[in-house]
Write a protein that holds these residues in place. Structure first.
Motif, mmCIF file in Angstrom:
data_model
loop_
_atom_site.group_PDB
_atom_site.id
_atom_site.type_symbol
_atom_site.label_atom_id
_atom_site.label_comp_id
_atom_site.label_asym_id
_atom_site.label_seq_id
_atom_site.Cartn_x
_atom_site.Cartn_y
_atom_site.Cartn_z
ATOM 1 N N TRP A 17 8.014 7.067 82.138
ATOM 2 C CA TRP A 17 8.056 5.606 82.117
ATOM 3 C C TRP A 17 7.161 4.962 81.067
ATOM 4 C CZ3 TRP A 17 3.427 3.275 83.264
ATOM 5 C CH2 TRP A 17 2.506 4.016 83.992
ATOM 6 N N ALA A 18 6.272 5.713 80.432
ATOM 7 C CA ALA A 18 5.419 5.158 79.375
ATOM 8 C C ALA A 18 6.087 5.435 78.028
ATOM 9 C CB ALA A 18 4.032 5.783 79.426
ATOM 10 N N PRO A 19 6.496 4.418 77.311
ATOM 11 C CA PRO A 19 7.302 4.615 76.099
ATOM 12 C C PRO A 19 6.637 5.414 74.980
ATOM 13 C CG PRO A 19 6.792 2.283 76.415
ATOM 14 C CD PRO A 19 6.255 3.014 77.600
ATOM 15 N N THR A 20 5.310 5.445 74.915
ATOM 16 C CA THR A 20 4.655 6.173 73.827
ATOM 17 C C THR A 20 4.374 7.635 74.174
ATOM 18 O OG1 THR A 20 2.454 5.511 74.552
ATOM 19 C CG2 THR A 20 3.552 4.101 72.911
ATOM 20 N N VAL A 21 4.559 8.026 75.430
ATOM 21 C CA VAL A 21 4.274 9.403 75.852
ATOM 22 C C VAL A 21 5.534 10.247 75.745
ATOM 23 C CG1 VAL A 21 3.443 10.881 77.720
ATOM 24 C CG2 VAL A 21 2.432 8.628 77.371
ATOM 25 N N LEU A 22 5.464 11.289 74.925
ATOM 26 C CA LEU A 22 6.618 12.155 74.701
ATOM 27 C C LEU A 22 6.741 13.263 75.739
ATOM 28 C CD1 LEU A 22 6.293 12.547 70.833
ATOM 29 C CD2 LEU A 22 7.801 11.005 72.106
ATOM 30 N N SER A 23 5.606 13.834 76.146
ATOM 31 C CA SER A 23 5.635 14.927 77.119
ATOM 32 C C SER A 23 4.328 14.968 77.886
ATOM 33 C CB SER A 23 5.872 16.261 76.413
ATOM 34 O OG SER A 23 4.781 16.584 75.566
ATOM 35 N N SER A 24 4.382 15.571 79.061
ATOM 36 C CA SER A 24 3.202 15.698 79.905
ATOM 37 C C SER A 24 3.335 16.989 80.689
ATOM 38 C CB SER A 24 3.128 14.510 80.864
ATOM 39 O OG SER A 24 2.067 14.652 81.776
ATOM 40 N N GLU A 25 2.243 17.754 80.759
ATOM 41 C CA GLU A 25 2.300 18.982 81.538
ATOM 42 C C GLU A 25 0.963 19.260 82.209
ATOM 43 O OE1 GLU A 25 1.754 22.752 78.785
ATOM 44 O OE2 GLU A 25 3.272 21.403 77.941
ATOM 45 N N LEU A 26 1.041 19.977 83.327
ATOM 46 C CA LEU A 26 -0.146 20.361 84.075
ATOM 47 C C LEU A 26 -1.055 21.196 83.199
ATOM 48 C CD1 LEU A 26 -1.346 20.291 86.977
ATOM 49 C CD2 LEU A 26 -0.180 22.462 87.365
ATOM 50 N N ASP A 27 -2.356 20.970 83.307
ATOM 51 C CA ASP A 27 -3.342 21.704 82.523
ATOM 52 C C ASP A 27 -4.389 22.254 83.495
ATOM 53 O OD1 ASP A 27 -4.826 22.718 80.427
ATOM 54 O OD2 ASP A 27 -5.729 20.804 79.904
ATOM 55 N N ARG A 39 -3.989 16.977 83.135
ATOM 56 C CA ARG A 39 -2.726 17.077 82.426
ATOM 57 C C ARG A 39 -2.998 16.920 80.945
ATOM 58 N NH1 ARG A 39 -0.234 11.279 83.789
ATOM 59 N NH2 ARG A 39 -1.106 10.226 82.018
ATOM 60 N N LYS A 40 -2.117 17.454 80.159
ATOM 61 C CA LYS A 40 -2.168 17.227 78.722
ATOM 62 C C LYS A 40 -0.851 16.575 78.337
ATOM 63 C CE LYS A 40 -1.078 22.082 77.970
ATOM 64 N NZ LYS A 40 -1.509 23.316 77.337
ATOM 65 N N TYR A 41 -0.940 15.695 77.358
ATOM 66 C CA TYR A 41 0.274 15.014 76.933
ATOM 67 C C TYR A 41 0.251 14.751 75.442
ATOM 68 C CZ TYR A 41 -2.197 10.511 76.939
ATOM 69 O OH TYR A 41 -3.058 9.481 76.683
ATOM 70 N N LYS A 42 1.437 14.517 74.924
ATOM 71 C CA LYS A 42 1.603 14.171 73.515
ATOM 72 C C LYS A 42 2.244 12.796 73.439
ATOM 73 C CE LYS A 42 2.050 18.904 71.985
ATOM 74 N NZ LYS A 42 2.886 19.908 71.362
ATOM 75 N N THR A 43 1.826 12.043 72.417
ATOM 76 C CA THR A 43 2.383 10.710 72.233
ATOM 77 C C THR A 43 3.113 10.624 70.891
ATOM 78 O OG1 THR A 43 0.496 9.754 71.071
ATOM 79 C CG2 THR A 43 0.415 9.728 73.486
ATOM 80 N N ASN A 44 3.860 9.553 70.743
ATOM 81 C CA ASN A 44 4.536 9.329 69.463
ATOM 82 C C ASN A 44 3.642 8.553 68.498
ATOM 83 O OD1 ASN A 44 4.649 6.731 70.433
ATOM 84 N ND2 ASN A 44 6.871 6.689 70.676
ATOM 85 N N THR A 45 2.385 8.305 68.895
ATOM 86 C CA THR A 45 1.459 7.575 68.027
ATOM 87 C C THR A 45 0.379 8.474 67.428
ATOM 88 O OG1 THR A 45 0.066 6.989 69.911
ATOM 89 C CG2 THR A 45 1.788 5.418 69.285
ATOM 90 N N SER A 46 0.340 9.752 67.845
ATOM 91 C CA SER A 46 -0.685 10.660 67.353
ATOM 92 C C SER A 46 -0.180 12.094 67.414
ATOM 93 C CB SER A 46 -1.955 10.539 68.204
ATOM 94 O OG SER A 46 -2.893 11.528 67.836
ATOM 95 N N SER A 47 -0.647 12.913 66.515
ATOM 96 C CA SER A 47 -0.280 14.325 66.549
ATOM 97 C C SER A 47 -1.209 15.112 67.473
ATOM 98 C CB SER A 47 -0.325 14.914 65.137
ATOM 99 O OG SER A 47 -1.631 14.797 64.603
ATOM 100 N N LYS A 48 -2.280 14.467 67.945
ATOM 101 C CA LYS A 48 -3.228 15.118 68.843
ATOM 102 C C LYS A 48 -2.681 15.200 70.264
ATOM 103 C CE LYS A 48 -7.549 14.364 68.943
ATOM 104 N NZ LYS A 48 -8.876 13.744 69.059
ATOM 105 N N GLU A 49 -3.049 16.274 70.941
ATOM 106 C CA GLU A 49 -2.755 16.408 72.358
ATOM 107 C C GLU A 49 -3.909 15.771 73.124
ATOM 108 O OE1 GLU A 49 -2.761 20.419 74.294
ATOM 109 O OE2 GLU A 49 -0.606 20.068 74.095
#
Length: 106
Positions: A17-27, A39-49
């Motif tokens: 539901w968050a438009p800038t978050v591409l993926s999210s997974e348990l960490d 959790r760790k996630y990736k966004t469409n605004t940064s290459s950092k996890e």
């Protein structure tokens, strides 16, 4: 508030539901929606996890509280957010998203 809570209460569904978050997974080993879960996630605004820790998950008050690691956001430390939903009556819910942090020199 139950329908709104159902959308945002799953700690690992942020990407749905968050438009800038591409993926999210348990960490880690702690299950979802349990204090201490990560959790760790990736966004469409940064290459950092990014890494987030769930501090509180309270279905009775429709509240979640989480923190983001200091190294995730240059210039920001001690980032903490609280998200809650309240029943305003007549089928209306209010979602409140409060964040606090300290700014530093990048």
């Amino acid at each position: 508030p139950l329908s709104v809570w159902a959308i945002f209460s799953d700690f690992h569904s942020f990407h749905t539901w968050a438009p800038t978050v591409l993926s999210s997974e348990l960490d880690g080993d702690i299950t979802t929606n349990t204090a201490g879960a990560k959790r760790k996630y990736k966004t469409n605004t940064s290459s950092k996890e990014c890494h987030i820790t769930l501090l509180e998950h309270n279905p009775s008050t429709y509240t979640i509280v989480y923190a983001v690691g200091d190294y995730e956001m240059p210039g920001i430390r001690n980032y903490r957010s609280s998200v809650s939903v309240t029943d305003e009556g007549a089928g209306i819910s209010q979602l409140t998203w409060y964040s606090s942090f300290i700014t530093t020199k990048s």
